[in-house]
Design a protein around this motif. Structure first.
Motif, PDB file in Angstrom:
ATOM      1  N   CYS A 251     -41.458 -20.493 -64.776  1.00 53.36           N
ATOM      2  CA  CYS A 251     -42.424 -21.798 -64.665  1.00 53.36           C
ATOM      3  C   CYS A 251     -43.568 -22.111 -65.516  1.00 53.36           C
ATOM      4  O   CYS A 251     -44.417 -22.167 -64.595  1.00 53.36           O
ATOM      5  CB  CYS A 251     -42.088 -21.623 -63.250  1.00 53.36           C
ATOM      6  N   PRO A 252     -42.645 -22.867 -66.590  1.00 45.65           N
ATOM      7  CA  PRO A 252     -43.828 -23.623 -67.864  1.00 45.65           C
ATOM      8  C   PRO A 252     -44.766 -24.264 -67.218  1.00 45.65           C
ATOM      9  O   PRO A 252     -46.305 -24.161 -68.133  1.00 45.65           O
ATOM     10  CB  PRO A 252     -42.847 -23.123 -68.589  1.00 45.65           C
ATOM     11  N   ALA A 253     -44.444 -24.988 -65.761  1.00 46.11           N
ATOM     12  CA  ALA A 253     -45.304 -25.924 -65.921  1.00 46.11           C
ATOM     13  C   ALA A 253     -45.108 -26.540 -64.558  1.00 46.11           C
ATOM     14  O   ALA A 253     -43.884 -27.264 -63.767  1.00 46.11           O
ATOM     15  CB  ALA A 253     -45.165 -27.857 -66.695  1.00 46.11           C
ATOM     16  N   LEU A 254     -46.265 -27.215 -63.635  1.00 48.65           N
ATOM     17  CA  LEU A 254     -45.939 -27.251 -62.545  1.00 48.65           C
ATOM     18  C   LEU A 254     -47.367 -28.584 -61.939  1.00 48.65           C
ATOM     19  O   LEU A 254     -47.993 -28.074 -61.695  1.00 48.65           O
ATOM     20  CB  LEU A 254     -46.227 -26.518 -61.401  1.00 48.65           C
ATOM     21  N   ARG A 255     -46.809 -29.613 -61.516  1.00 45.04           N
ATOM     22  CA  ARG A 255     -47.372 -30.964 -61.786  1.00 45.04           C
ATOM     23  C   ARG A 255     -48.336 -31.398 -60.431  1.00 45.04           C
ATOM     24  O   ARG A 255     -46.437 -31.591 -59.777  1.00 45.04           O
ATOM     25  CB  ARG A 255     -47.695 -31.616 -62.849  1.00 45.04           C
ATOM     26  N   GLN A 256     -49.165 -31.190 -59.861  1.00 42.51           N
ATOM     27  CA  GLN A 256     -49.210 -31.419 -57.840  1.00 42.51           C
ATOM     28  C   GLN A 256     -49.704 -33.047 -58.262  1.00 42.51           C
ATOM     29  O   GLN A 256     -50.657 -32.563 -58.076  1.00 42.51           O
ATOM     30  CB  GLN A 256     -49.842 -30.252 -57.109  1.00 42.51           C
ATOM     31  N   VAL A 257     -48.691 -33.993 -57.783  1.00 41.73           N
ATOM     32  CA  VAL A 257     -48.621 -35.499 -58.202  1.00 41.73           C
ATOM     33  C   VAL A 257     -49.070 -36.253 -57.027  1.00 41.73           C
ATOM     34  O   VAL A 257     -48.666 -36.310 -55.635  1.00 41.73           O
ATOM     35  CB  VAL A 257     -48.335 -36.524 -59.883  1.00 41.73           C
ATOM     36  N   VAL A 258     -49.707 -37.076 -56.744  1.00 36.43           N
ATOM     37  CA  VAL A 258     -50.144 -38.403 -55.889  1.00 36.43           C
ATOM     38  C   VAL A 258     -49.585 -39.737 -56.511  1.00 36.43           C
ATOM     39  O   VAL A 258     -50.147 -40.025 -57.005  1.00 36.43           O
ATOM     40  CB  VAL A 258     -51.687 -38.386 -55.419  1.00 36.43           C
ATOM     41  N   LEU A 259     -48.700 -40.177 -55.348  1.00 40.56           N
ATOM     42  CA  LEU A 259     -48.149 -41.301 -55.694  1.00 40.56           C
ATOM     43  C   LEU A 259     -49.458 -43.020 -56.013  1.00 40.56           C
ATOM     44  O   LEU A 259     -50.274 -42.699 -55.152  1.00 40.56           O
ATOM     45  CB  LEU A 259     -46.909 -41.980 -54.645  1.00 40.56           C
TER      46      LEU A 259
END
Length: 352
Positions: A251-259
């Motif tokens: 998994c080269p990239a994992l972004r955990q975002v808030v709307l």
């Protein structure tokens, strides 16, 4: 659009399986040859700059006759302490995206002139796939991402609530193993800086892009407390594991975002945007790793407890890229962003 091949690989759905709760998938009456989605972000050191720049970009994006049919906004703080403002944009087909991206204002933005002049990072990760290489799952009353597009309608399906359901929802899995071009992730060990450059990286065939979201906005006091105490810590732990172990998980990239709303205010919903070398890499983590098993079993416990009264809402969409994938582009980004640490890049422009 050609007819689908005959299924040669069996589904994982158990005989007689009844979904524990009604879920829905997106369907398209206009029969697109390829869908088009753009995940892009702006990263800035100073408070507010990323959000302001994203607002300016979205104003440009919506001026064209081929403007995205739908978009939403989000935010997160990356590992370098930079505030990222994120947009997910959707078109009914790749041709509309192709015309849009060539309009002068959009082309100028994509080229990164402002990012280089004002010293912010800009990542641009387009997804264009045949619909047969994608899947969605949503609640009928909670439509986000692709399911929220005006060209998308929802249809109830039975491929949910068992291991392998996500692959079963991808039509191409019936005749294609969807294996990745790259079997394992190897860090390049770059010593050169990517700041000041516009880089292009061709994502490998088979790369799986997943957007997986959750909303607690409709939860009453009891279910909100259960989410905060029982669900959210396990979700955060799983995402943290993926971020810290890219080579082991593929998994080269994992972004955990808030709307966020249009003014940048945070909403009571979030999503994780992950890149995996293949659908198999995503499945391996989901099926076998304790961090995902903890998420899965807690989510199933919530379903069993509340059943039709469940107030927590979730969704996901997965796209499996092929050999016709478009380049991912990074302007003035840190060397740790996106695919930069792991894949050969072409320098398209330099700001120095």
């Amino acid at each position: 659009m050609s007819e689908r091949p005959e299924r040669i690989f069996p589904m994982s759905r158990p005989a007689g399986h009844v979904p524990p709760i009604a879920r829905y998938s997106s369907r398209f009456d206009h029969r697109p040859e390829r869908l088009a989605v753009l995940f892009m972000g702006i990263a800035a050191e100073e408070g507010g700059r990323a959000a302001l720049a994203l607002s300016d970009f979205l104003a440009i994006a919506c001026r064209s006759a081929d403007a995205p049919a739908h978009f939403d906004r989000a935010t997160f703080l990356d590992a370098n302490g930079r505030r990222n403002s994120v947009a997910a944009l959707y078109w009914p087909d790749r041709s509309a995206y192709g015309r849009w991206v060539e309009t002068p204002d959009v082309a100028a933005w994509r080229a990164g002139h402002r990012a280089l002049a004002e010293d912010f990072g800009q990542w641009w990760e387009p997804v264009n796939v045949a619909p047969d290489r994608s899947e969605t799952i949503a609640f009928a009353e909670y439509r986000r991402g692709l399911s929220a597009c005006p060209f998308s309608r929802l249809e109830q399906m039975g491929e949910t609530g068992y291991w392998g359901a996500a692959r079963d929802r991808i039509p191409a899995s019936g005749w294609d193993r969807l294996a990745g071009e790259v079997a394992s992730l190897v860090a390049l060990g770059r010593t050169s800086e990517s700041r000041g450059l516009r880089l292009a990286i061709r994502p490998p065939s088979g790369l799986a892009v997943i957007r997986s979201g959750v909303s607690w906005s409709a939860c009453g006091a009891e279910q909100r407390e259960s989410y905060e105490r029982n669900v959210r810590p396990k979700l955060d732990a799983g995402m943290e594991y993926l971020r810290r172990n890219p080579v082991e998980t593929g998994c080269p990239a994992l972004r955990q975002v808030v709307l966020t709303d249009n003014e940048g205010g945070e909403l009571e919903e979030a999503y994780s945007l992950g890149l995996f070398l293949s659908l198999g890499h995503l499945e391996a983590w989901a099926k076998d790793h304790p961090t995902h098993l903890a998420i899965y079993h807690r989510a199933m416990a919530e379903r069993r407890k509340y059943q039709e009264a469940l107030e927590l809402r979730t969704y996901n969409e997965i796209y499996v890229l092929d050999e016709h994938a478009a380049d991912f582009e990074y302007v003035n980004c840190d060397p740790s962003v996106g695919l930069i640490p792991y894949f050969a890049a072409r320098v398209l422009a330099s700001g120095t």
